[in-house]
Design an enzyme around this catalytic site. Structure first.
Site, PDB file in Angstrom:
ATOM      1  CG  ASP A 161      -2.066   0.955   1.119  1.00  0.00           C
ATOM      2  OD1 ASP A 161      -2.298   1.481   0.010  1.00  0.00           O
ATOM      3  OD2 ASP A 161      -2.740   1.188   2.133  1.00  0.00           O
TER       4      ASP A 161
ATOM      5  CB  SER B 201      -8.202  -5.818  -3.324  1.00  0.00           C
ATOM      6  OG  SER B 201      -8.759  -4.545  -3.607  1.00  0.00           O
TER       7      SER B 201
ATOM      8  CG  ASN C 155      -7.294  -2.503  -5.340  1.00  0.00           C
ATOM      9  OD1 ASN C 155      -6.315  -3.196  -5.109  1.00  0.00           O
ATOM     10  ND2 ASN C 155      -7.705  -1.555  -4.499  1.00  0.00           N
TER      11      ASN C 155
ATOM     12  CD  GLU D 244       3.233 -13.554  15.492  1.00  0.00           C
ATOM     13  OE1 GLU D 244       3.129 -12.400  15.968  1.00  0.00           O
ATOM     14  OE2 GLU D 244       2.833 -14.573  16.071  1.00  0.00           O
TER      15      GLU D 244
HETATM   16  C1  FPP Z   1      -2.162  -0.013  -3.322  1.00  0.00           C
HETATM   17  O1  FPP Z   1      -1.602   1.271  -3.224  1.00  0.00           O
HETATM   18  C2  FPP Z   1      -1.524  -0.749  -4.409  1.00  0.00           C
HETATM   19  C3  FPP Z   1      -2.191  -1.308  -5.448  1.00  0.00           C
HETATM   20  C4  FPP Z   1      -3.645  -1.239  -5.599  1.00  0.00           C
HETATM   21  C5  FPP Z   1      -1.483  -1.972  -6.554  1.00  0.00           C
HETATM   22  C6  FPP Z   1      -0.215  -2.679  -6.200  1.00  0.00           C
HETATM   23  C7  FPP Z   1       0.471  -2.994  -7.452  1.00  0.00           C
HETATM   24  C8  FPP Z   1       1.806  -2.975  -7.639  1.00  0.00           C
HETATM   25  C9  FPP Z   1       2.793  -2.741  -6.570  1.00  0.00           C
HETATM   26  C10 FPP Z   1       2.320  -3.213  -9.004  1.00  0.00           C
HETATM   27  C11 FPP Z   1       2.656  -4.661  -9.114  1.00  0.00           C
HETATM   28  C12 FPP Z   1       2.657  -5.031 -10.501  1.00  0.00           C
HETATM   29  C13 FPP Z   1       3.113  -6.216 -10.927  1.00  0.00           C
HETATM   30  C14 FPP Z   1       3.069  -6.614 -12.317  1.00  0.00           C
HETATM   31  C15 FPP Z   1       3.687  -7.141  -9.998  1.00  0.00           C
HETATM   32  P1  FPP Z   1      -2.495   2.547  -3.494  1.00  0.00           P
HETATM   33  O2  FPP Z   1      -2.363   2.930  -4.915  1.00  0.00           O
HETATM   34  O3  FPP Z   1      -3.887   2.285  -3.026  1.00  0.00           O
HETATM   35  O4  FPP Z   1      -1.786   3.623  -2.632  1.00  0.00           O
HETATM   36  P2  FPP Z   1      -2.450   4.855  -1.870  1.00  0.00           P
HETATM   37  O5  FPP Z   1      -3.136   4.267  -0.666  1.00  0.00           O
HETATM   38  O6  FPP Z   1      -1.269   5.680  -1.518  1.00  0.00           O
HETATM   39  O7  FPP Z   1      -3.392   5.538  -2.817  1.00  0.00           O
END
Ligand code: FPP
Length: 232
Positions: free
Chosen positions: A19, A64, A67, A199
């Site tokens: 996150d 998710s 998402n 944990e």
């Molecule tokens: C949450 O942060 C993150 C996600 C919804 C996506 C996570 C995806 C990646 C790290 C890319 C991975 C890709 C591959 C191909 C492995 P957020 O965007 O909700 O952050 P925020 O809470 O700061 O808005």
């Protein structure tokens, strides 16, 4: 290859809630997709690091079920990252004797992305020393309901073992440690059934800044915990 400096009490399976990509990008006055790209690069390095320590499974919460209602532009950027990762980077993983597994309902994803994800799984080396598990359009509640419905359709009564085999995570040991970056203190529908005795480790560090050193801090914290599993 296992790093000889690895701590003694090491989790077999680590879950990672990645996150903070959006906030990381916002701080730099960049679009959220920039943060996801940086998050992908952080994840690639972390997977290598976790394997070098001797961790056997790393499950990354990549998308998710909730998402999936994000703006089309952001979802397209994420699908673009899946395309690039699963057509290029995944081969490097295989060379390092690591496998890929996908958990989640892929049906709403674009067909070409689904194909790349499934090929990524099926092309994995057999008997790999490390498995990187991507939770994509994953949510614990839909996973549990799907398993319940499968059992009902089969007219089966389930116990913990047979129920576990109906989950997306079948064959994977329960997570020992779940890490969440980005400052929120909740599981957000991530492996909630499997995390019964995990944990939990929470950090304010935004995911793109969560590097090997930060991962080591989480592992060191885990090593200090007394896991009694309800016993005295
Ligand atoms: C949450 O942060 C993150 C996600 C919804 C996506 C996570 C995806 C990646 C790290 C890319 C991975 C890709 C591959 C191909 C492995 P957020 O965007 O909700 O952050 P925020 O809470 O700061 O808005």
């Amino acid at each position: 290859m296992k790093d000889s400096s690895a701590p003694e009490k090491l989790p077999v399976h680590v879950g990672l809630i990645m996150d903070g990509n959006g906030r990381w990008a916002k701080k730099r006055r960049m679009p959220r997709s920039f943060g996801h790209n940086a998050g992908m690069n952080a994840m690639i390095k972390l997977a290598e690091h976790a394997q070098s320590l001797g961790v056997k499974y790393l499950t990354v919460y990549t998308l998710s079920t909730e998402n999936l209602s994000r703006p089309k532009e952001e979802l397209e950027a994420l699908f673009g990252l899946f395309r690039s990762y699963f057509s290029k980077n995944v081969k490097k993983l295989y060379k390092q004797n690591a496998a890929v597994k996908i958990v989640g309902d892929l049906s709403p994803l674009p067909d070409d992305v689904v194909k790349l994800l499934k090929d990524g799984e099926s092309g994995s080396p057999v008997g790999a020393e490390f498995t990187l598990i991507f939770a994509i359009n994953y949510g614990s509640r839909p996973e549990i309901l799907r398993a319940v419905n499968l059992a009902v359709e089969r007219g089966e009564k389930v116990d913990e073992k047979s129920f576990g085999a109906l989950l997306f995570t079948s064959g994977v040991p329960d997570p020992d440690l779940i890490i969440r970056t980005g400052g929120e203190i909740r599981l957000s529908n991530f492996l909630t059934y499997q995390a019964a005795y995990a944990e939990l480790y929470f950090t304010d560090v935004l995911f793109p800044d969560f590097d090997g050193k930060e991962f080591d801090k989480a592992i060191a914290d885990y090593a200090k915990r007394d896991r009694r599993f309800g016993k005295v």
